[in-house]
Design a protein around this motif. Structure first.
Motif, short mmCIF file in Angstrom:
data_model
loop_
_atom_site.label_atom_id
_atom_site.label_comp_id
_atom_site.label_asym_id
_atom_site.label_seq_id
_atom_site.Cartn_x
_atom_site.Cartn_y
_atom_site.Cartn_z
N GLY A 26 0.78 -1.22 0.00
CA GLY A 26 0.00 0.00 0.00
C GLY A 26 0.81 1.28 0.00
N TYR A 27 1.94 1.30 0.72
CA TYR A 27 2.71 2.54 0.80
C TYR A 27 3.31 2.92 -0.55
CZ TYR A 27 7.37 0.32 0.77
OH TYR A 27 8.52 -0.36 0.42
N ILE A 28 3.43 1.95 -1.45
CA ILE A 28 3.89 2.24 -2.81
C ILE A 28 2.70 2.45 -3.73
CG2 ILE A 28 5.06 1.27 -4.82
CD1 ILE A 28 7.01 -0.08 -2.95
N TYR A 29 1.70 1.59 -3.60
CA TYR A 29 0.53 1.66 -4.46
C TYR A 29 -0.20 3.00 -4.31
CZ TYR A 29 -3.69 0.02 -6.85
OH TYR A 29 -4.74 -0.14 -7.72
N ASN A 30 -0.24 3.54 -3.10
CA ASN A 30 -0.92 4.80 -2.83
C ASN A 30 0.00 6.00 -2.97
OD1 ASN A 30 -3.46 3.59 -2.22
ND2 ASN A 30 -2.67 3.01 -0.21
N ASN A 31 0.98 5.92 -3.84
CA ASN A 31 1.91 7.01 -4.10
C ASN A 31 1.33 7.98 -5.14
OD1 ASN A 31 4.54 8.37 -4.02
ND2 ASN A 31 5.32 6.36 -3.36
N ASN A 32 2.09 9.01 -5.47
CA ASN A 32 1.63 10.02 -6.42
C ASN A 32 1.46 9.49 -7.84
OD1 ASN A 32 1.32 12.35 -4.80
ND2 ASN A 32 3.54 12.68 -4.81
N CYS A 33 2.25 8.48 -8.18
CA CYS A 33 2.18 7.94 -9.54
C CYS A 33 2.61 6.49 -9.59
CB CYS A 33 3.06 8.76 -10.49
SG CYS A 33 4.77 8.98 -9.96
N MET A 34 2.07 5.78 -10.55
CA MET A 34 2.51 4.42 -10.87
C MET A 34 2.52 4.30 -12.39
SD MET A 34 0.84 1.76 -8.15
CE MET A 34 2.07 0.53 -8.63
N GLY A 35 3.39 3.45 -12.91
CA GLY A 35 3.44 3.33 -14.35
C GLY A 35 4.27 2.17 -14.83
N TRP A 36 4.39 2.11 -16.14
CA TRP A 36 5.13 1.05 -16.81
C TRP A 36 6.20 1.64 -17.71
CZ3 TRP A 36 4.31 -4.02 -15.66
CH2 TRP A 36 3.12 -4.33 -15.00
N PHE A 37 7.40 1.07 -17.66
CA PHE A 37 8.50 1.43 -18.52
C PHE A 37 8.94 0.18 -19.27
CE2 PHE A 37 8.31 4.61 -15.32
CZ PHE A 37 8.90 5.77 -15.82
N ARG A 38 9.71 0.37 -20.32
CA ARG A 38 10.26 -0.78 -21.03
C ARG A 38 11.64 -0.45 -21.57
NH1 ARG A 38 6.29 -0.92 -26.40
NH2 ARG A 38 7.15 0.92 -27.45
N GLN A 39 12.44 -1.50 -21.74
CA GLN A 39 13.77 -1.35 -22.31
C GLN A 39 14.03 -2.50 -23.27
OE1 GLN A 39 17.04 -0.93 -19.53
NE2 GLN A 39 18.24 0.14 -21.08
N ALA A 40 14.22 -2.16 -24.53
CA ALA A 40 14.55 -3.15 -25.56
C ALA A 40 16.07 -3.27 -25.67
CB ALA A 40 13.95 -2.73 -26.90
N PRO A 41 16.57 -4.40 -26.17
CA PRO A 41 18.02 -4.57 -26.32
C PRO A 41 18.65 -3.45 -27.13
CG PRO A 41 16.90 -6.65 -26.65
CD PRO A 41 15.82 -5.60 -26.59
N GLY A 42 19.70 -2.83 -26.58
CA GLY A 42 20.40 -1.78 -27.28
C GLY A 42 19.71 -0.43 -27.29
N LYS A 43 18.59 -0.29 -26.58
CA LYS A 43 17.85 0.95 -26.57
C LYS A 43 17.73 1.53 -25.17
CE LYS A 43 14.98 0.00 -30.64
NZ LYS A 43 13.58 -0.03 -31.15
N GLU A 44 17.42 2.81 -25.09
CA GLU A 44 17.20 3.47 -23.81
C GLU A 44 15.88 3.03 -23.20
OE1 GLU A 44 20.71 5.49 -23.53
OE2 GLU A 44 19.07 5.91 -22.14
N ARG A 45 15.82 3.06 -21.87
CA ARG A 45 14.57 2.80 -21.19
C ARG A 45 13.58 3.93 -21.50
NH1 ARG A 45 15.13 2.78 -14.92
NH2 ARG A 45 15.17 5.04 -15.32
N GLU A 46 12.33 3.59 -21.75
CA GLU A 46 11.34 4.60 -22.08
C GLU A 46 10.07 4.40 -21.26
OE1 GLU A 46 9.75 4.41 -26.04
OE2 GLU A 46 9.73 2.22 -26.07
#
Length: 123
Positions: A26-46
């Motif tokens: 809960g202390y993380i889930y009830n934060n200001n934001c939650m989201g998803w990121f991804r990183q493909a081989p050889g690429k920056e995280r987005e």
């Protein structure tokens, strides 16, 4: 000790769908934001998609708008990412993330991270 735990990754053919899940205390889930990121081989995280708790707004990367949907199950403290019409360019390790001030959230600068789950899309 793990703060966020992703699941639901796997291999799928182009045009298919997957739903990723992220369980958090809960202390993380009830934060200001939650989201998803991804990183493909050889690429920056987005940043892929985010949900802002303080104003209930959402963010989507241009590459996934109209195909991906972020949602929450408040009863289960779980964040979801529904991914439709997947393409090989969606292949990446996907990370669940959360936290930060509202300003940091708007800059996609998140404080807490999961271990990642692999998504592979074949043509």
């Amino acid at each position: 000790q793990v703060e966020l735990v992703e699941s639901g990754g796997g291999s799928v053919q182009a045009g298919g769908s997957l739903r990723l899940s992220c369980a958090a205390p809960g202390y993380i889930y009830n934060n200001n934001c939650m989201g998803w990121f991804r990183q493909a081989p050889g690429k920056e995280r987005e940043g892929v998609a985010a949900f802002y708790t303080y104003d209930l707004s959402t963010y989507y990367a241009d590459s996934v708008k109209g195909r991906f949907t972020i949602s929450r199950d408040y009863a289960k403290n779980t964040l979801y990412l529904e991914m439709n019409r997947l393409t090989p360019e969606d292949t990446a390790v996907y990370y669940c993330a959360a936290g930060g001030t509202s300003i940091n959230c708007q800059k996609l600068e998140f404080a807490y991270w999961g271990q990642g789950t692999q998504v592979t899309v074949s043509s």
